[in-house]
Write an enzyme that holds these catalytic residues in place. Structure first.
Site, mmCIF file in Angstrom:
data_model
loop_
_atom_site.group_PDB
_atom_site.id
_atom_site.type_symbol
_atom_site.label_atom_id
_atom_site.label_comp_id
_atom_site.label_asym_id
_atom_site.label_seq_id
_atom_site.Cartn_x
_atom_site.Cartn_y
_atom_site.Cartn_z
ATOM 1 C CD GLU A 89 -5.762 -21.888 -28.322
ATOM 2 O OE1 GLU A 89 -6.461 -20.883 -28.105
ATOM 3 O OE2 GLU A 89 -4.652 -22.070 -27.819
ATOM 4 C CB CYS A 110 -13.583 -17.289 -31.661
ATOM 5 S SG CYS A 110 -12.018 -16.469 -31.918
ATOM 6 C CB CYS A 117 0.189 -15.486 -36.160
ATOM 7 S SG CYS A 117 -0.173 -13.954 -37.061
ATOM 8 C CB CYS A 121 0.943 -8.473 -32.502
ATOM 9 S SG CYS A 121 0.283 -8.179 -34.153
ATOM 10 C CB CYS A 124 -0.560 -11.656 -30.100
ATOM 11 S SG CYS A 124 -1.596 -12.976 -30.746
ATOM 12 C CB SER A 196 -10.443 -9.971 -36.555
ATOM 13 O OG SER A 196 -9.541 -9.131 -35.865
ATOM 14 C CG HIS A 221 -4.426 -3.823 -30.811
ATOM 15 N ND1 HIS A 221 -5.752 -3.874 -30.423
ATOM 16 C CD2 HIS A 221 -4.178 -5.041 -31.370
ATOM 17 C CE1 HIS A 221 -6.256 -5.052 -30.731
ATOM 18 N NE2 HIS A 221 -5.334 -5.773 -31.308
ATOM 19 C CB CYS A 338 -7.224 -17.012 -29.751
ATOM 20 S SG CYS A 338 -8.096 -18.438 -30.321
#
Ligand code: SAH
Ligand code: SF4
Length: 350
Positions: A89, A110, A117, A121, A124, A196, A221, A338
């Site tokens: 994305e 972005c 990933c 987390c 996410c 990031s 976070h 995302c």
């Protein structure tokens, strides 16, 4: 092979191998990055034989758009298919002055750095199905080119806040940044790019030691190891003290402020105790805090706190002298999540 992964020097080496003069590299770069040629056949001032050799070996467009959500005046999210069928994305954000202190007419893209990933987390969508592979530098650069082409608009900023952990794909990320920044490439200023990270401390140090003034954002976070560790497994490997030391190395080396991103999740990290601890971290590093109300992910039970709780959290920070903003614009919700569009599509296909 992936043309967009080559630097000008690398391209020179490829020309050598093909028995062609190295100076053609400049012509090729100008066609690709200035004139945005999508096919070698268009490159009319290059010999036909050279064009044919390149066309046989190199691809210029590794992404195919297979989906899109959002609208022209808000955030647009593109779903791209890579040559091996994987999906990523990329999000176009019309203006994000609150986010990056840029002018209101500046557009931001972005960009994703990996398929999936590995960091898992808990809140996410990108990590829900695990990690599939790293993106090549060319696949990273191609997202920028594709979004400019599809929107017909010039893009001023890049944030590496799409799917994946950019610092887990460090070499390709830095190569892509070099190509995006180079005068023979896209010529985008280093200060217009923000990486990031979920907190890979050793890579933050490497990043601080490399020469480009690229900006850094940390997905915090949680302001104590207890809370952060509960939602971000990476905190066990690089606890807050180590992370803050690496951040401090960055600010010292770069003489640049960094940003702490802090998603507010109801009943998890929205307490006064967290706000106070966050204030201490932010003040120590002179960092800007970006509070982002959590965006619900299908299949996960987390929720954003009520608005008055968000405002109260912000107030604690501001009253104690931390630089903080709360994201209130609804249009950015789509960008904050995302990984969701891809998840929807891949899960439908399963
Ligand atoms: N892996 C990197 C880059 C991804 S950035 C990182 O974690 O920093 C994507 C940002 O969106 C991160 O700050 C991430 O924590 C945040 N995010 C993830 N899921 C979200 C959600 N559902 N709502 C709001 N922000 C979210
Ligand atoms: Fe990966 Fe970042 Fe999502 Fe964590 S927040 S799972 S590191 S993309």
């Amino acid at each position: 092979m992936d043309f967009l992964s080559l630097t000008r020097d690398g391209l020179g080496d490829e020309l050598d191998k093909l028995g062609e003069p190295r100076y053609r590299a400049d012509q090729l770069c100008s066609w690709v990055y200035e004139r945005r040629a999508g096919r070698f056949e268009e490159m009319s001032n290059l010999p036909a034989a050279l064009r044919a050799k390149f066309a046989a070996q190199f691809s210029l467009r590794p992404l195919v758009k297979v989906g899109e959500t959002g609208s022209e005046d808000t955030t647009r999210k593109f779903l791209f298919r890579l040559t091996d069928g994987q999906l990523i994305e990329t999000v176009l954000i019309p203006a994000s002055p609150a986010l990056y202190g840029e002018r209101a007419d500046r557009r931001t893209v972005c960009i994703s750095s990996q398929v999936g990933c590995a960091y898992g987390c808990k809140f996410c969508a990108s990590g829900l199905d695990g990690w599939k592979r790293n993106l090549s530098a060319g696949e990273i650069v191609a997202q920028f080119l594709a979004v400019e082409e599809l929107s017909g608009e010039k893009i001023h900023n890049i944030v590496f806040m799409g799917m994946g952990e950019p610092f887990a794909n460090y070499d390709n990320l830095m190569l892509a940044i070099a190509i995006l920044n180079a005068p023979w490439g896209l010529g985008l200023g280093a200060r217009h790019m923000t990486v990031s990270t979920s907190g890979l401390a050793p890579r933050i140090r490497d990043f601080a030691d490399q020469p480009l003034q690229v900006r850094l954002a940390i997905s915090l976070h949680g302001a104590t190891d207890e809370v952060r560790g509960r939602i971000m497994p990476v905190n066990r490997r690089h606890p807050l003290e180590e992370l803050m030391e690496a951040c401090s190395h960055y600010t010292t080396r770069k003489k640049q402020h960094l940003t702490f991103e802090y998603i507010l999740i109801r009943g998890v990290n929205d307490t006064e105790e967290q706000a106070l601890a966050l204030t201490r971290h932010a003040r120590r590093l002179n960092a800007k805090v970006n509070l982002i109300p959590y965006n619900t992910v299908t299949g996960l039970e987390w929720e954003r706190p009520d608005e008055h709780v968000q405002e109260q959290f912000l107030r604690v920070l501001v009253e104690r002298g931390a630089q903080a903003t709360l994201r209130r614009e609804k249009g950015h919700d789509i960008a904050a999540a995302c990984g969701q569009l891809r998840l929807q599509v891949t899960r439908q296909a399963d």
